[in-house]
Every structure is written in structure tokens, then in C-alpha cells.
Design a protein around this motif. Structure first.
Motif, PDB file in Angstrom:
ATOM      1  N   GLU A   1      -7.055   1.135  -6.286  1.00  0.00           N
ATOM      2  CA  GLU A   1      -8.031   0.266  -5.970  1.00  0.00           C
ATOM      3  C   GLU A   1      -7.284  -1.053  -5.793  1.00  0.00           C
ATOM      4  N   LYS A   2      -8.217  -1.957  -4.934  1.00  0.00           N
ATOM      5  CA  LYS A   2      -7.515  -3.377  -4.510  1.00  0.00           C
ATOM      6  C   LYS A   2      -8.698  -4.462  -5.301  1.00  0.00           C
ATOM      7  N   SER A   3      -8.157  -5.373  -5.806  1.00  0.00           N
ATOM      8  CA  SER A   3      -9.189  -5.989  -6.351  1.00  0.00           C
ATOM      9  C   SER A   3     -10.088  -6.724  -5.438  1.00  0.00           C
TER      10      SER A   3
ATOM     11  N   TYR B   1      -3.857  -5.183  -7.848  1.00  0.00           N
ATOM     12  CA  TYR B   1      -4.165  -3.766  -7.649  1.00  0.00           C
ATOM     13  C   TYR B   1      -4.425  -3.066  -8.826  1.00  0.00           C
TER      14      TYR B   1
ATOM     15  N   ILE C   1       1.026  -1.041   0.022  1.00  0.00           N
ATOM     16  CA  ILE C   1      -0.071   0.074  -0.065  1.00  0.00           C
ATOM     17  C   ILE C   1       0.913   1.228  -0.071  1.00  0.00           C
TER      18      ILE C   1
ATOM     19  N   LEU D   1       2.455   1.615  -3.586  1.00  0.00           N
ATOM     20  CA  LEU D   1       1.141   2.192  -4.400  1.00  0.00           C
ATOM     21  C   LEU D   1       0.802   3.481  -4.241  1.00  0.00           C
TER      22      LEU D   1
END
Length: 213
Positions: free
Chosen positions: A122-124, A133, A99, A102
């Protein structure tokens, strides 16, 4: 395969011109507080030439996007060190989690390259793909000045930016595969692009171990 045409063109005199001071870009300080901005016309010409060069002797869209990715990857490797070097001494630590990495890319990398942050991160939502991601850019600058033939409509030249992101991830010891996908959103964002970041299994495993500890 039809030739991709850059949106801007112009004549260029041969030879390298040096400034009257005798100093080139290599004499500049790395930790300048505010980097110089490149005009969009210059960027359009340079990137258009890069795409044209990558298009030579390719057999299809996938191979062309892979070449653009490779062009960006080496830039990403160097850009990570440069941006960390320019941070205040107390914040020069490399990102230690997925995180934080990113967010660094969404904010610092995009701001340096395009003068603004990426639009979303966004995260899957799929529990079967915890390694995926998404970094979302509603209007990638690299696509604004490229005229793509109709038969190559699936081409997304932001594959170059995907390569930059992949280089940053690899340089930070978070190896990943990054690809660019056009996800048009009506008339407002026809070129909306999702950068799909797939981290390797060992990265996700390490993340889970650090979370438990």
C-alpha cells in the motif's frame, strides 16, 4: 530486561561437520532453479539465537530492534544481487521505480525467504507523506517461534526483516528507512505486521522527475 526465549531448543555438538563428499554450501551453484528449504525447527533455533545475541547489553526495546535491523541489512544488500542473478537474462535489470522495487520485494524477496508473497502493498494516503509505503504481512514467520515477555510486548522481532528490506532498497539505489510495526487485526491476525518504508527525499524527487519525462 527479561530474556527472550526461542521456541525451540536442543543440544549441539561442538565443531564443524563436513559432508562426506567434501563439498560445502560454497560449492553450490548460485543460479540453482529451486533453492533448498530450511526446516522450520532449524530456522526457529537459529533465529532465536540471533535474537538472544542481539539482546545482550541493550538498554531497551528500541535498541534491540535496531540491532535486529542491522543484522538483516547486510543480508538484504547481498540478496538483491543474488535474486537478480537468478532471473532470466532478459529480466536481470534492477528495478528503476519505487513501485517496481516494492513489487520485487513483495514477490521475489518474500518468496525466497518465506516461500510465499507478502500479503499486501500500500501507499500512504496522506498527501504530506508521499515517501511512505507499506508492505503488509499478516503472519510474519520470524515471530511465530519467539516467546516475548509481557513487559516487552511492544517488541516486534520482524525488525530483522525490516532490515533485510532496507538493505534491498539501499542496494537498489533507493535509500530508505524501514521499520516493523505490529497492527493486530482481531483474533485472526494477532501478529499482523506493517513494514513502513520511508524513502529519502531525493528518491521521491527523482521519481517525480522520471514521471514527468
Amino acid at each position: 530486561m527479561s530474556s527472550i526465549q526461542p521456541g525451540a531448543s536442543g543440544g549441539k555438538e561442538p565443531g564443524l561437520r563436513l559432508p562426506s563428499s567434501g563439498k560445502t554450501i560454497y560449492h553450490r551453484q548460485l543460479n540453482r532453479a529451486r533453492p533448498a528449504e530450511l526446516s522450520q525447527a532449524s530456522f526457529a533455533y537459529l533465529f532465536g539465537e540471533m535474537v538472544s545475541y542481539a539482546q545482550k547489553r541493550v538498554k531497551g526495546i528500541q535498541e534491540l530492534e535496531q540491532r535486529l535491523n542491522v543484522q538483516g541489512h547486510s543480508i538484504g544488500l547481498k540478496l538483491l544481487d543474488l535474486l537478480l542473478y537468478r532471473e532470466p537474462a532478459r529480466t536481470q535489470l534492477r528495478p528503476l521505480t519505487i513501485i517496481s522495487l516494492l513489487h520485487f520485494i513483495k514477490q521475489n524477496v518474500w518468496q525466497h525467504l518465506f516461500g510465499r508473497q507478502a500479503d499486501r502493498l500500500e501507499k500512504s494516503a496522506n498527501a504530506d507523506t508521499p515517501e511512505e509505503y507499506m508492505i503488509i504481512d499478516n503472519e510474519p514467520l520470524v515471530n511465530q517461534y519467539i516467546s516475548v515477555p509481557r513487559e516487552m510486548s511492544q517488541l516486534n522481532c520482524a525488525a530483522f526483516v525490516a532490515g533485510v528490506v532496507e538493505g534491498v532498497c539501499d542496494g537498489a539505489a533507493f535509500p530508505a528507512k524501514v521499520t516493523a510495526h505490529t497492527v493486530a487485526e482481531g483474533e485472526m491476525w494477532p501478529g499482523k505486521t506493517v513494514f513502513l518504508v520511508k524513502f529519502r527525499g531525493e528518491v521521491v524527487e527523482r521519481e517525480g522527475f522520471l514521471g514527468k519525462s
